[in-house]
Design an enzyme around this catalytic site. Structure first.
Site, PDB file in Angstrom:
ATOM      1  CB  SER A  76       5.679  -6.284  11.194  1.00 27.03           C
ATOM      2  OG  SER A  76       6.331  -5.487  10.255  1.00 27.03           O
TER       3      SER A  76
ATOM      4  CB  ALA B 227      11.122  -7.941  16.286  1.00 30.91           C
TER       5      ALA B 227
ATOM      6  N   PRO C  37       0.770  -8.468  14.148  1.00 29.17           N
ATOM      7  CG  PRO C  37       0.013 -10.439  15.143  1.00 29.17           C
ATOM      8  CD  PRO C  37       1.014  -9.332  15.314  1.00 29.17           C
TER       9      PRO C  37
ATOM     10  CD  GLU D 122      13.693  -2.979   4.559  1.00 34.84           C
ATOM     11  OE1 GLU D 122      14.296  -1.920   4.368  1.00 34.84           O
ATOM     12  OE2 GLU D 122      14.232  -4.094   4.577  1.00 34.84           O
TER      13      GLU D 122
HETATM   14  C1  LIG Z   1       9.320 -11.369   3.098  1.00 32.09           C
HETATM   15  C2  LIG Z   1       8.944 -10.398   4.193  1.00 32.09           C
HETATM   16  C3  LIG Z   1       9.886 -10.088   5.183  1.00 32.09           C
HETATM   17  C4  LIG Z   1       9.550  -9.211   6.217  1.00 32.09           C
HETATM   18  N1  LIG Z   1      10.492  -8.981   7.207  1.00 32.09           N
HETATM   19  C5  LIG Z   1      10.160  -8.164   8.246  1.00 32.09           C
HETATM   20  C6  LIG Z   1      11.104  -7.957   9.328  1.00 32.09           C
HETATM   21  O1  LIG Z   1      12.225  -8.487   9.318  1.00 32.09           O
HETATM   22  N2  LIG Z   1      10.723  -7.179  10.356  1.00 32.09           N
HETATM   23  C7  LIG Z   1       9.495  -6.578  10.419  1.00 32.09           C
HETATM   24  O2  LIG Z   1       9.241  -5.879  11.400  1.00 32.09           O
HETATM   25  N3  LIG Z   1       8.582  -6.765   9.423  1.00 32.09           N
HETATM   26  C8  LIG Z   1       8.892  -7.546   8.342  1.00 32.09           C
HETATM   27  N4  LIG Z   1       7.973  -7.763   7.330  1.00 32.09           N
HETATM   28  C9  LIG Z   1       6.641  -7.189   7.451  1.00 32.09           C
HETATM   29  C10 LIG Z   1       6.454  -5.988   6.559  1.00 32.09           C
HETATM   30  O3  LIG Z   1       7.196  -4.900   7.021  1.00 32.09           O
HETATM   31  C11 LIG Z   1       4.941  -5.710   6.484  1.00 32.09           C
HETATM   32  O4  LIG Z   1       4.377  -6.765   5.732  1.00 32.09           O
HETATM   33  C12 LIG Z   1       4.644  -4.365   5.832  1.00 32.09           C
HETATM   34  O5  LIG Z   1       4.977  -3.319   6.708  1.00 32.09           O
HETATM   35  C13 LIG Z   1       3.157  -4.245   5.462  1.00 32.09           C
HETATM   36  O6  LIG Z   1       2.363  -4.538   6.552  1.00 32.09           O
HETATM   37  P1  LIG Z   1       1.170  -5.610   6.407  1.00 32.09           P
HETATM   38  O7  LIG Z   1       1.702  -6.807   5.723  1.00 32.09           O
HETATM   39  O8  LIG Z   1       0.555  -5.780   7.747  1.00 32.09           O
HETATM   40  O9  LIG Z   1       0.146  -4.940   5.423  1.00 32.09           O
HETATM   41  P2  LIG Z   1      -0.921  -3.783   5.773  1.00 32.09           P
HETATM   42  O10 LIG Z   1      -0.280  -2.717   6.572  1.00 32.09           O
HETATM   43  O11 LIG Z   1      -2.143  -4.425   6.290  1.00 32.09           O
HETATM   44  O12 LIG Z   1      -1.194  -3.225   4.326  1.00 32.09           O
HETATM   45  C14 LIG Z   1      -1.802  -4.030   3.319  1.00 32.09           C
HETATM   46  C15 LIG Z   1      -1.857  -3.240   2.048  1.00 32.09           C
HETATM   47  O13 LIG Z   1      -2.678  -2.096   2.222  1.00 32.09           O
HETATM   48  C16 LIG Z   1      -2.206  -1.032   1.419  1.00 32.09           C
HETATM   49  N5  LIG Z   1      -1.822   0.112   2.270  1.00 32.09           N
HETATM   50  C17 LIG Z   1      -1.290   0.072   3.504  1.00 32.09           C
HETATM   51  N6  LIG Z   1      -1.042   1.328   3.946  1.00 32.09           N
HETATM   52  C18 LIG Z   1      -1.424   2.175   2.979  1.00 32.09           C
HETATM   53  C19 LIG Z   1      -1.413   3.578   2.826  1.00 32.09           C
HETATM   54  N7  LIG Z   1      -0.932   4.378   3.797  1.00 32.09           N
HETATM   55  N8  LIG Z   1      -1.905   4.097   1.677  1.00 32.09           N
HETATM   56  C20 LIG Z   1      -2.375   3.299   0.693  1.00 32.09           C
HETATM   57  N9  LIG Z   1      -2.406   1.958   0.778  1.00 32.09           N
HETATM   58  C21 LIG Z   1      -1.933   1.389   1.897  1.00 32.09           C
HETATM   59  C22 LIG Z   1      -0.978  -1.583   0.667  1.00 32.09           C
HETATM   60  O14 LIG Z   1      -1.379  -2.124  -0.577  1.00 32.09           O
HETATM   61  C23 LIG Z   1      -0.498  -2.692   1.573  1.00 32.09           C
HETATM   62  O15 LIG Z   1       0.296  -3.656   0.894  1.00 32.09           O
HETATM   63  C24 LIG Z   1       8.274  -8.617   6.259  1.00 32.09           C
HETATM   64  C25 LIG Z   1       7.347  -8.912   5.259  1.00 32.09           C
HETATM   65  C26 LIG Z   1       7.664  -9.785   4.243  1.00 32.09           C
HETATM   66  C27 LIG Z   1       6.651 -10.094   3.188  1.00 32.09           C
END
Ligand SMILES: Cc1cc2nc3c(=O)[nH]c(=O)nc-3n(C[C@H](O)[C@H](O)[C@H](O)COP(=O)(O)OP(=O)(O)OC[C@H]3O[C@@H](n4cnc5c(N)ncnc54)[C@H](O)[C@@H]3O)c2cc1C
Length: 388
Positions: free
Chosen positions: A130, A128, A132, A366
């Site tokens: 991530s 855990a 919001p 990841e």
């Molecule tokens: C099926 C699934 C399983 C998951 N399981 C887990 C889990 O077990 N544990 C856990 O902790 N999390 C988990 N996650 C969460 C996952 O790690 C996050 O979704 C991921 O880190 C991206 O964060 P966000 O979705 O908030 O997107 P944001 O951080 O808001 O990013 C959105 C988009 O912005 C762009 N972006 C972001 N940063 C950059 C950058 N530095 N440079 C350029 N572009 C960028 C990319 O296009 C990115 O996709 C899971 C997600 C999914 C979809």
């Protein structure tokens, strides 16, 4: 040293694993999907943890392998399972992600209590990190760990997108013990699911992946629950993600190979224009492209994993390249496979309909593809930049 072919023993192990996955694991995944078929289809119910499937992974000794294998062996396991049963692959990977911090940083007591049932598939683990407000920028996490006055802390805040939540039996939770200290103010805690104040809710995703949110309302944790050292939890998170990064690529390669296998069979069999689909050069050359890109992805993944096992210096960039290239390639290969199958691939229940939904998320979790490019660029420019 190899550049890069598997040895006969590794190939035989992969073959055996695929057979086991066909015989023992896929039927359990299908039974679970069937039991939830109507609700999944109607979008009334999100994905659920498949406990019989996880227990079968334990009985087959595969979960044990998560803790005893090197990075390359982990990749071979994930690729082989993904080729046959993505649900089994994901259940295996999530046990690893959730429990690796306990294996690597846990006290003797934590390890003795949680690792045997995790290896047996009876205890479900989750990682855990991530929130919001903190996804890619994980160091911005805000879940508060406030001193409770008796040497422990109270956790308050939210986690989101946590695989296996809210059904897991324990969580590796990353919380902020020092405000305004960024990555240096985070501590990892092992939090059993039954701690008072911990609740959660499932999330309904494109694929019925078991995933949800967690809410912490003053959840008590003590020094006995810390994984590693106070304020050094970000390192726990990053070393865990580094260990698993090449193997996310292996998951993608397994899915790409499954899509390629299906496409070879379909295009050789489907009548079209007085011959078979494969007789059209526009089709066979697409298949050649799918095969070439899949093989290139596989080689990058194996090479990154082997470099990790040899503790080579440029692991971060190589793992990032492997994850980036393999997940983007799998998206291309699965999409092309859908195209070459025509309408049947879009019918609910078809292998490619399943893969089309499954292949999307690894480009985001990841470390999203953009984040992997940032890691690669940082390594490139961190080295001595050649003068123009
Ligand atoms: C099926 C699934 C399983 C998951 N399981 C887990 C889990 O077990 N544990 C856990 O902790 N999390 C988990 N996650 C969460 C996952 O790690 C996050 O979704 C991921 O880190 C991206 O964060 P966000 O979705 O908030 O997107 P944001 O951080 O808001 O990013 C959105 C988009 O912005 C762009 N972006 C972001 N940063 C950059 C950058 N530095 N440079 C350029 N572009 C960028 C990319 O296009 C990115 O996709 C899971 C997600 C999914 C979809």
């Amino acid at each position: 040293m190899t550049a890069f072919s598997l040895n006969p023993e590794q190939t035989a192990r992969c073959d055996r694993l695929r057979e086991l996955a066909e015989e023992r694991l896929r039927p359990l995944a299908e039974a679970h999907a069937e039991a939830h078929a109507e609700t999944y289809a109607d979008k009334k119910e999100p994905g659920r943890v498949n406990r019989p499937l996880t227990e079968a992974l334990g009985e087959l000794g595969l979960l044990e392998g998560l803790f005893t294998s090197g990075a390359l062996d982990l990749c071979l396991m994930r690729e082989s399972l993904a080729r046959v049963c993505t649900e089994a692959e994901t259940a295996l990977a999530l046990q690893g992600l959730g429990a690796h911090p306990v294996h690597a940083y846990g006290s003797l007591e934590q390890r003795e209590h949680w690792l045997p049932p995790t290896r047996a598939g009876r205890a479900i683990a989750a990682f855990a990190l991530s929130e919001p407000g903190a996804g890619s920028d994980a160091a911005a996490l805000a879940l508060r760990a406030e001193p409770d006055g008796s040497g422990g802390w109270r956790l308050t805040g939210e986690k989101s997108w946590i695989s296996n939540a809210p059904e897991a039996d324990f969580y590796t939770v990353f919380a902020r013990t020092s405000p305004d200290a960024g990555a240096r103010g985070v501590t990892a805690f092992l939090v059993p699911a039954d701690r008072p104040g911990l609740t959660g809710a499932p999330l309904d995703m494109l694929s019925p992946h078991p995933i949800g949110t967690l809410a912490f309302d003053g959840v008590r944790v003590s020094t006995a629950d810390v994984l590693g050292d106070v304020n050094h939890g970000f390192r726990v998170a990053m070393t865990t993600l580094n260990r698993f990064r090449p193997s996310v690529g292996a998951f993608a390669v397994g899915m790409a190979q499954a899509a390629l296998d299906a496409t070879l069979a379909h295009t050789a069999d489907r009548d079209a224009f007085g011959g078979k689909l494969k007789d059209l050069q526009a089709v066979s050359h697409q298949v050649a492209e799918m095969a070439t890109r899949t093989e290139a992805a596989r080689l990058l993944v194996y090479a990154a994993a082997a470099a990790y096992d040899r503790d080579e210096p440029d692991i971060a960039g190589r793992a990032a390249m492997a994850k980036l290239f393999a997940t983007e390639t799998a998206q291309f290969v699965v999409d092309t496979a859908v195209q070459l199958h025509g309408a049947r691939a879009l019918r609910r229940g078809h292998l490619l309909e399943h893969l089309y939904r499954e292949v999307r998320a690894p480009r985001i979790y990841e470390g999203a593809s953009e984040v992997q490019r940032a890691v690669i660029a940082k390594e490139l420019y961190g080295k001595e930049t050649p003068s123009a």
